[in-house]
Design an enzyme around this catalytic site. Structure first.
Site, PDB file in Angstrom:
ATOM      1  N   LYS A 169       0.832  -1.202   0.000  1.00 21.84           N
ATOM      2  CA  LYS A 169       0.000   0.000   0.000  1.00 21.84           C
ATOM      3  C   LYS A 169       0.869   1.256   0.000  1.00 21.84           C
ATOM      4  O   LYS A 169       0.596   2.216  -0.716  1.00 21.84           O
ATOM      5  CB  LYS A 169      -0.944  -0.010   1.218  1.00 21.84           C
ATOM      6  N   GLN A 186      -5.392  -2.024   9.393  1.00 26.15           N
ATOM      7  CA  GLN A 186      -5.082  -3.324   8.775  1.00 26.15           C
ATOM      8  C   GLN A 186      -5.593  -4.459   9.660  1.00 26.15           C
ATOM      9  O   GLN A 186      -5.273  -4.510  10.841  1.00 26.15           O
ATOM     10  CB  GLN A 186      -3.552  -3.424   8.587  1.00 26.15           C
ATOM     11  N   ASP A 236     -11.426   2.225   3.325  1.00 21.35           N
ATOM     12  CA  ASP A 236     -11.589   0.782   3.170  1.00 21.35           C
ATOM     13  C   ASP A 236     -13.071   0.400   3.095  1.00 21.35           C
ATOM     14  O   ASP A 236     -13.398  -0.747   2.800  1.00 21.35           O
ATOM     15  CB  ASP A 236     -10.953   0.066   4.385  1.00 21.35           C
TER      16      ASP A 236
END
Ligand code: NAD
Length: 289
Positions: free
Chosen positions: A52, A96, A119
């Site tokens: 990322k 995450q 996200d």
């Protein structure tokens, strides 16, 4: 023989376009910044974060990494998220997963401001997706939709089957296809007669987490097969949830693993960060009649 969908190429095109947009924003004095939080020492998560931040670098987005000790308490995690929510220079926040079991990931996702939730896991964004409103959509399903769009694959009126009902892939995938007027069936571990369902599918998305689960004899001639699976084999290579060799003989389009859906997930994350930076959420609705 199926057309192989080249996700690597589409993802590169998306990143190139975003780079131009980000460069333009920079000229006007706007610096894009993304914060990624990891809790504990998970080797797979480390690789994801590295990918990322590499993509951020390529596109021109600043990336702040917060690696927290696995023993932290919920308050410390929430305090960090709240601080990042309030910082005007931060446009997107990502937590995450997985995080250690003693922490409540749902509460953490709920705490990320919906406008920075790149996200798409905050219930506000999940709810908006169900209502057909503009929102941040989880990156893997939105990457799948982008691939279908790039290859001009018709969705409206088609029988679409999603195998897998996870919150991060299966459920948002169902909703994305429904919002494009497909007739969608979602299958899971308790589904009976899976074969009867997959045999009737014009579009199949496999998100099961089992190597080579969907074989050529389970699909219809001419179907579109999208493989979300990433399964690591003992020899270190990865393979998808679809038996590519047998499925490609019957499918009209198919995604490979690697090089299919995988690269799209990070590209869509970059796209969501750019979207977050210019507050581009519109009030547009999709049909529900
Ligand atoms: P998950 O384990 O949360 O969900 C798997 C789903 O498969 C479950 O809903 C389960 O009910 C269903 N399932 C299991 N056995 C089944 C069976 N016999 N018949 C029908 N359904 C069955 O997994 P996930 O997080 O949704 O991920 C799925 C796969 O996608 C994994 O391989 C994962 O690594 C991969 N993945 C890839 C990306 C990407 O960027 N390409 C992103 C996320 C996940």
């Amino acid at each position: 023989m199926a057309t192989i969908i080249n996700g690597k190429e589409v993802a590169q095109k998306i990143r190139n376009n975003l780079k131009e947009e980000v460069t333009e924003l920079k000229k006007n004095g706007k610096i894009l910044k993304f914060a990624v939080i990891m809790v504990g020492d998970n080797s797979a998560s480390k690789i994801y974060i590295k990918n990322k931040s590499k993509a951020c670098e390529e596109v021109g987005i600043d990336c702040e990494e917060y690696i927290l000790d696995s023993n932290i308490q919920m308050k410390e995690l929430l305090d960090l998220i709240n601080t990042l929510n309030e910082r005007e220079d931060i446009h997107g926040i990502l937590l995450q997963s997985p995080i250690p079991k003693h922490l409540d990931i749902d509460e953490a996702f709920r705490t990320i401001a919906p406008s920075k939730d790149v996200d798409g896991f905050n219930p506000v964004n999940v709810g908006k997706l169900c209502l057909g409103q503009d929102c941040f959509i989880a990156c893997t399903p939105s990457g799948v939709m982008k691939l279908l769009e790039e290859y001009n694959i018709e969705i409206e009126g088609k029988n679409a089957v999603v195998i897998g009902r996870s919150n991060i892939v299966g459920k948002p995938m169902l909703q994305c296809l429904l919002n494009k007027n497909a007739t969608v069936t979602i299958c899971h571990s308790k589904t009976k007669n899976l074969l009867d369902i997959t045999k009737n599918a014009d579009i199949i998305v496999a998100a099961v987490g089992k190597e080579k689960f969907l074989t050529g004899d389970m699909i219809k001639e001419g179907s579109v097969v999208i493989d979300v699976g990433i399964n690591r084999l003992q020899d270190g290579t990865i393979c998808g949830d679809v038996d590519f060799e047998s499925a490609k003989e019957k499918a009209s389009y198919i995604t490979p693993v690697p090089g299919g859906v995988g690269p799209m997930t990070v590209a869509m994350l970059m796209s969501n960060i750019v979207k977050a930076s210019n507050g581009r959420l519109s009030a547009k609705q999709v049909p529900s009649e």
